[in-house]
Scaffold this motif. Structure first.
Motif, PDB file in Angstrom:
ATOM      1  N   VAL A 136       1.145   7.934 -14.261  1.00 46.83           N
ATOM      2  CA  VAL A 136       0.571   6.694 -13.761  1.00 46.83           C
ATOM      3  C   VAL A 136       1.523   5.500 -13.819  1.00 46.83           C
ATOM      4  CG1 VAL A 136      -1.844   7.301 -14.089  1.00 46.83           C
ATOM      5  CG2 VAL A 136      -0.557   6.333 -15.972  1.00 46.83           C
ATOM      6  N   ALA A 137       2.809   5.698 -13.678  1.00 47.86           N
ATOM      7  CA  ALA A 137       3.720   4.565 -13.597  1.00 47.86           C
ATOM      8  C   ALA A 137       3.653   4.030 -12.169  1.00 47.86           C
ATOM      9  CB  ALA A 137       5.146   4.995 -13.946  1.00 47.86           C
ATOM     10  N   VAL A 138       3.184   2.792 -12.025  1.00 52.14           N
ATOM     11  CA  VAL A 138       3.050   2.174 -10.704  1.00 52.14           C
ATOM     12  C   VAL A 138       3.663   0.778 -10.728  1.00 52.14           C
ATOM     13  CG1 VAL A 138       0.978   3.462 -10.044  1.00 52.14           C
ATOM     14  CG2 VAL A 138       0.741   1.281 -11.202  1.00 52.14           C
ATOM     15  N   ALA A 139       3.960   0.260  -9.560  1.00 50.86           N
ATOM     16  CA  ALA A 139       4.496  -1.092  -9.433  1.00 50.86           C
ATOM     17  C   ALA A 139       3.616  -1.867  -8.461  1.00 50.86           C
ATOM     18  CB  ALA A 139       5.943  -1.045  -8.934  1.00 50.86           C
ATOM     19  N   ALA A 140       3.735  -3.193  -8.488  1.00 53.00           N
ATOM     20  CA  ALA A 140       2.933  -4.035  -7.606  1.00 53.00           C
ATOM     21  C   ALA A 140       3.651  -5.341  -7.334  1.00 53.00           C
ATOM     22  CB  ALA A 140       1.573  -4.322  -8.251  1.00 53.00           C
ATOM     23  N   HIS A 141       3.308  -5.953  -6.207  1.00 52.25           N
ATOM     24  CA  HIS A 141       3.761  -7.313  -5.927  1.00 52.25           C
ATOM     25  C   HIS A 141       2.563  -8.112  -5.436  1.00 52.25           C
ATOM     26  CE1 HIS A 141       3.810  -7.614  -1.478  1.00 52.25           C
ATOM     27  NE2 HIS A 141       4.039  -6.316  -1.509  1.00 52.25           N
ATOM     28  N   PRO A 142       2.516  -9.421  -5.733  1.00 56.16           N
ATOM     29  CA  PRO A 142       1.318 -10.216  -5.442  1.00 56.16           C
ATOM     30  C   PRO A 142       1.220 -10.765  -4.032  1.00 56.16           C
ATOM     31  CG  PRO A 142       2.898 -11.566  -6.563  1.00 56.16           C
ATOM     32  CD  PRO A 142       3.485 -10.169  -6.506  1.00 56.16           C
ATOM     33  N   GLY A 143       2.239 -10.601  -3.221  1.00 56.45           N
ATOM     34  CA  GLY A 143       2.242 -11.306  -1.946  1.00 56.45           C
ATOM     35  C   GLY A 143       2.600 -12.753  -2.209  1.00 56.45           C
ATOM     36  N   MET A 144       2.019 -13.668  -1.461  1.00 57.27           N
ATOM     37  CA  MET A 144       2.269 -15.095  -1.692  1.00 57.27           C
ATOM     38  C   MET A 144       0.990 -15.739  -2.204  1.00 57.27           C
ATOM     39  SD  MET A 144       4.904 -16.335   1.236  1.00 57.27           S
ATOM     40  CE  MET A 144       5.010 -17.906   0.421  1.00 57.27           C
ATOM     41  N   SER A 145       1.063 -16.232  -3.415  1.00 55.54           N
ATOM     42  CA  SER A 145      -0.099 -16.847  -4.043  1.00 55.54           C
ATOM     43  C   SER A 145       0.173 -18.322  -4.306  1.00 55.54           C
ATOM     44  CB  SER A 145      -0.416 -16.150  -5.362  1.00 55.54           C
ATOM     45  OG  SER A 145      -0.688 -14.801  -5.137  1.00 55.54           O
TER      46      SER A 145
END
Length: 130
Positions: free
Chosen positions: A17-26
């Motif tokens: 379950v190693a995952v990555a993410a990015h928030p977009g523009m907040s």
């Protein structure tokens, strides 16, 4: 890239379950320290190209709490250009799938931080694809 290497190293041990993410523009205070050339367009466009901090947190919260998430996935907003929207699996740049570069980043990270992670690279060197 680090997450793809982490996933490859954890998978033989049953952890997948190693995952990555990015928030977009907040629309957060993070932008206040950005160079003026970047601050001006974002301030001018405002809510047209940014989402609330709550929506920006969802791409990180979703993979952390959804039991259906697969290891090696990368999450971001579902909207156009991955700037806004609800989270979904997205594709990272083609270069991020280079196993040799992922391994170099892993080694460099350990050297730079002085932290040695107790998971060895698998002998096969199989690529992680999302």
């Amino acid at each position: 890239m680090f997450t793809y290497e982490l996933q490859r190293r954890l998978a033989p041990h049953g952890t997948t379950v190693a995952v990555a993410a990015h928030p977009g523009m907040s629309s957060t205070e993070l932008n206040r320290n950005a160079p003026a050339a970047f601050r001006l367009p974002t301030a001018w466009l405002g809510s047209l190209v940014t989402q609330t901090p709550t929506m920006g947190a969802l791409p990180t919260l979703h993979p952390a709490t959804d039991p259906a998430v697969l290891g090696g996935q990368y999450y971001g907003p579902a909207g156009r250009f991955e700037i806004m929207g609800h989270p979904r699996p997205v594709t990272s740049c083609p270069e991020s799938y280079d196993v040799a570069v992922q391994r170099r980043l892993w080694t460099f990270s350990q050297d730079l931080t002085g932290v040695t992670f107790p998971v060895a690279a698998p002998a096969s060197g199989a690529a992680v694809t999302a």
